[in-house]
Motif scaffolding. Sequence first.
Motif, PDB file in Angstrom:
ATOM      1  N   MET A   1       0.845  -1.187   0.000  1.00 59.30           N
ATOM      2  CA  MET A   1       0.000   0.000   0.000  1.00 59.30           C
ATOM      3  C   MET A   1       0.889   1.248   0.000  1.00 59.30           C
ATOM      4  N   ASN A   2       0.343   2.344  -0.563  1.00 63.78           N
ATOM      5  CA  ASN A   2       1.127   3.571  -0.650  1.00 63.78           C
ATOM      6  C   ASN A   2       0.959   4.404   0.629  1.00 63.78           C
ATOM      7  N   SER A   3       1.549   5.659   0.624  1.00 67.09           N
ATOM      8  CA  SER A   3       1.529   6.491   1.829  1.00 67.09           C
ATOM      9  C   SER A   3       0.106   6.850   2.248  1.00 67.09           C
ATOM     10  N   THR A   4      -0.728   7.200   1.278  1.00 70.27           N
ATOM     11  CA  THR A   4      -2.115   7.572   1.594  1.00 70.27           C
ATOM     12  C   THR A   4      -2.861   6.414   2.234  1.00 70.27           C
ATOM     13  N   GLN A   5      -2.697   5.237   1.668  1.00 72.11           N
ATOM     14  CA  GLN A   5      -3.391   4.055   2.199  1.00 72.11           C
ATOM     15  C   GLN A   5      -2.873   3.696   3.597  1.00 72.11           C
ATOM     16  N   LEU A   6      -1.548   3.834   3.808  1.00 70.69           N
ATOM     17  CA  LEU A   6      -0.988   3.533   5.128  1.00 70.69           C
ATOM     18  C   LEU A   6      -1.494   4.537   6.163  1.00 70.69           C
ATOM     19  N   ALA A   7      -1.601   5.822   5.771  1.00 64.85           N
ATOM     20  CA  ALA A   7      -2.111   6.833   6.705  1.00 64.85           C
ATOM     21  C   ALA A   7      -3.545   6.515   7.109  1.00 64.85           C
ATOM     22  N   ASP A   8      -4.375   6.105   6.133  1.00 62.78           N
ATOM     23  CA  ASP A   8      -5.761   5.731   6.440  1.00 62.78           C
ATOM     24  C   ASP A   8      -5.803   4.507   7.351  1.00 62.78           C
ATOM     25  N   GLU A   9      -4.920   3.565   7.078  1.00 67.95           N
ATOM     26  CA  GLU A   9      -4.880   2.329   7.859  1.00 67.95           C
ATOM     27  C   GLU A   9      -4.543   2.611   9.328  1.00 67.95           C
ATOM     28  N   LEU A  10      -3.627   3.589   9.557  1.00 65.21           N
ATOM     29  CA  LEU A  10      -3.168   3.890  10.914  1.00 65.21           C
ATOM     30  C   LEU A  10      -4.003   4.982  11.576  1.00 65.21           C
ATOM     31  N   GLY A  11      -4.850   5.652  10.786  1.00 60.70           N
ATOM     32  CA  GLY A  11      -5.659   6.735  11.335  1.00 60.70           C
ATOM     33  C   GLY A  11      -4.834   7.970  11.639  1.00 60.70           C
ATOM     34  N   LEU A  12      -3.795   8.205  10.831  1.00 61.26           N
ATOM     35  CA  LEU A  12      -2.896   9.347  11.025  1.00 61.26           C
ATOM     36  C   LEU A  12      -2.977  10.269   9.810  1.00 61.26           C
ATOM     37  N   GLU A  42       1.697  -4.754  11.431  1.00 59.99           N
ATOM     38  CA  GLU A  42       2.629  -4.602  12.539  1.00 59.99           C
ATOM     39  C   GLU A  42       2.580  -3.194  13.130  1.00 59.99           C
ATOM     40  N   LEU A  43       2.342  -2.171  12.268  1.00 58.80           N
ATOM     41  CA  LEU A  43       2.325  -0.781  12.723  1.00 58.80           C
ATOM     42  C   LEU A  43       0.999  -0.386  13.371  1.00 58.80           C
ATOM     43  N   ALA A  44      -0.104  -1.062  13.002  1.00 55.26           N
ATOM     44  CA  ALA A  44      -1.433  -0.658  13.462  1.00 55.26           C
ATOM     45  C   ALA A  44      -1.539  -0.541  14.982  1.00 55.26           C
ATOM     46  N   PRO A  45      -1.061  -1.522  15.768  1.00 55.77           N
ATOM     47  CA  PRO A  45      -1.173  -1.388  17.232  1.00 55.77           C
ATOM     48  C   PRO A  45      -0.329  -0.243  17.792  1.00 55.77           C
ATOM     49  N   ARG A  46       0.640   0.246  17.027  1.00 54.06           N
ATOM     50  CA  ARG A  46       1.564   1.295  17.517  1.00 54.06           C
ATOM     51  C   ARG A  46       1.170   2.683  17.016  1.00 54.06           C
ATOM     52  N   ALA A  47      -0.028   2.808  16.423  1.00 52.26           N
ATOM     53  CA  ALA A  47      -0.428   4.090  15.824  1.00 52.26           C
ATOM     54  C   ALA A  47      -0.425   5.216  16.845  1.00 52.26           C
ATOM     55  N   GLN A  48      -1.006   4.975  18.050  1.00 52.30           N
ATOM     56  CA  GLN A  48      -1.041   6.024  19.067  1.00 52.30           C
ATOM     57  C   GLN A  48       0.350   6.361  19.567  1.00 52.30           C
ATOM     58  N   GLU A  49       1.182   5.325  19.685  1.00 48.56           N
ATOM     59  CA  GLU A  49       2.576   5.541  20.110  1.00 48.56           C
ATOM     60  C   GLU A  49       3.309   6.425  19.100  1.00 48.56           C
ATOM     61  N   ILE A  50       3.079   6.139  17.816  1.00 45.46           N
ATOM     62  CA  ILE A  50       3.716   6.942  16.755  1.00 45.46           C
ATOM     63  C   ILE A  50       3.231   8.387  16.814  1.00 45.46           C
ATOM     64  N   ARG A  51       1.898   8.568  17.023  1.00 45.98           N
ATOM     65  CA  ARG A  51       1.342   9.913  17.098  1.00 45.98           C
ATOM     66  C   ARG A  51       1.990  10.710  18.233  1.00 45.98           C
ATOM     67  N   GLU A  52       2.073  10.077  19.419  1.00 47.41           N
ATOM     68  CA  GLU A  52       2.636  10.776  20.576  1.00 47.41           C
ATOM     69  C   GLU A  52       4.118  11.080  20.386  1.00 47.41           C
ATOM     70  N   ALA A  53       4.828  10.148  19.742  1.00 46.69           N
ATOM     71  CA  ALA A  53       6.264  10.377  19.518  1.00 46.69           C
ATOM     72  C   ALA A  53       6.496  11.551  18.576  1.00 46.69           C
ATOM     73  N   ILE A  54       5.647  11.632  17.569  1.00 42.95           N
ATOM     74  CA  ILE A  54       5.781  12.738  16.608  1.00 42.95           C
ATOM     75  C   ILE A  54       5.418  14.051  17.275  1.00 42.95           C
ATOM     76  N   GLU A  55       4.317  14.048  18.033  1.00 44.68           N
ATOM     77  CA  GLU A  55       3.916  15.270  18.715  1.00 44.68           C
ATOM     78  C   GLU A  55       4.986  15.712  19.702  1.00 44.68           C
ATOM     79  N   ASP A  56       5.668  14.743  20.316  1.00 41.08           N
ATOM     80  CA  ASP A  56       6.710  15.081  21.279  1.00 41.08           C
ATOM     81  C   ASP A  56       7.914  15.716  20.585  1.00 41.08           C
ATOM     82  N   ARG A  57       8.135  15.327  19.331  1.00 44.00           N
ATOM     83  CA  ARG A  57       9.302  15.839  18.597  1.00 44.00           C
ATOM     84  C   ARG A  57       8.945  16.938  17.610  1.00 44.00           C
ATOM     85  N   GLU A  58       7.670  17.278  17.497  1.00 40.48           N
ATOM     86  CA  GLU A  58       7.262  18.311  16.557  1.00 40.48           C
ATOM     87  C   GLU A  58       7.782  19.667  17.020  1.00 40.48           C
ATOM     88  N   GLY A  59       8.403  20.398  16.127  1.00 35.18           N
ATOM     89  CA  GLY A  59       8.960  21.692  16.497  1.00 35.18           C
ATOM     90  C   GLY A  59       8.664  22.756  15.452  1.00 35.18           C
TER      91      GLY A  59
END
Length: 536
Positions: A1-12, A42-59
């Motif tokens: 799947m491409n980037s758009t499809q992966l974003a939809d899959e993860l809800g990001l 494999e990434l689906a269960p970590r979607a919230q973790e990824i969101r928080e990590a990005i928000e923590d590093r967003e500048g």
Amino acid sequence: MNSTQLADELGLPMWMVKRAQELGLVPARDKPRGWSRAVADELAPRAQEIREAIEDREGLGAHRLAEEVLSESAGCTVKSADIPALAELGFLRIVGSYNGFALYSVKDARALSDAGRASLAEVVRAREEADARREAEWQAWAAVSMKPADAADRLAWRVAELEKIAAEGVISAGRGGRYATADLDALAADEKLCERVVGDRLIGSDAACGLLEIRSTDWKYVLDAGWITPQTYVESKVGRSRWIDVPLFATRDVEALRDLPGVPWEEVRGVRPGAPSPLRELVSRQPSRGELIHAFAGGLADRHQVEVWAHHDERTGAWELDWVRDSEGAPAADAIAAELRAEPAVARFQAEIRVGGTLWGRRARWARPLLEDGAGVVLCTRTSGPPTAAGEADEIVDIAVVDIATGTVLLDRLVRPLSPLGSRRLQGVTDQDLEKSPPWVKVLPMVRRVTRGGLIVPCRPGWDLRCITADTERAGKRLMHLGSSASWALPPEERPLESVAGWSARRGAESVREVLVRVARGRGRTHVPQSPGPHG
């Protein structure tokens, strides 16, 4: 799947997927067009973790963080200058950099505590008070100072004149490059300084005429008399490609002309338009620019015992000087340029004079030795033309050799080719004419004889030698001296001196010889030594 499809899959959002890739939170693509289903699962269960990590590093940079995040949440106008102060207090983290600028945590800004908000309000208040003080100070300074242009107007000076006086330390610019009005008034009261500034002011001929209240025709007599000399020159474009030097005079020197003894200025000012100037009787005729340059060229010829050429280019209006040099290249152009600068009468025109280095001068020095008796010949060939049928070749059918010094025709022969012209056409030559002519094997000895002992100037460099070489090889003969590059005055890559296409060999050779004679004369007027040199 491409980037758009992966974003939809993860809800990001899409940008988070791209940012996650940059941070290594999402692995690189394992398929040509994106990620496999296994990676997405494999990434689906970590979607919230990824969101928080990005928000923590967003500048964001200080400007965007103040404008887009803190101004809205803090309820006050936050400026970029407030952000570093808030970070120093420990309420914002620096999470990265971009082009050398710090990036501050968006997460920290959005989750600012009450203590952080209070500190931010204090930082904003302190900055606003400092800004207010600076603005008040600036308004107070602006009320008693002037910008450079206004300051120069107050003094009736030019901005450049004010800057020159400031560079001397007489006055100093303050904040914003402005000058205190009190200091300007002190300058205006200094009569000697003002007289010096006005006296140093550079003006053109028209302004000088206005200052003296005379006509431009009267001003020409002033210049011819040498009563005033320019302080400097500026370039001015005339037409599409010509540039001239325009003289500028010091105002003090122009005003000093009023005190010249014996000059009837009132009479000059009272002359009717079109009437002769009274200054005409006072001023002896001064030599023109051309006369001065020719006199200088004549002096060069005498001092160095060489021929000197002085040429005026009507197209550009410039002058060119070139000359004959000895075997060591003397006199050098630098030496001649130094002599030019040392003669005041002609040195004022040095910007309009090119000293040496001309193409026509180089060609003249090359051609002059060829005009000596026995020094060289001009050789020209004409061929049958490109083959149009099997068995044909491009062969010499006409050859001429002319002595350069005397113009004597040493050889003028038609040559019978191995194959007839056939359908090829050659102006003034037919197969019947060529049938009566000798073949190349008979003409070659004649060519060797009349070209031996001197340099050969080909009408068509490279081509003439190639034709002679090809015909000689077909005849089974040797080129002898014709095969030596030392025998030819022009290398094969050189351009022809004259286009001889379609001409007979004799006409081509005679025409090129005339060009050589003309080139050897140089350009313009030739100055020859009239008296022995310093060592003669």
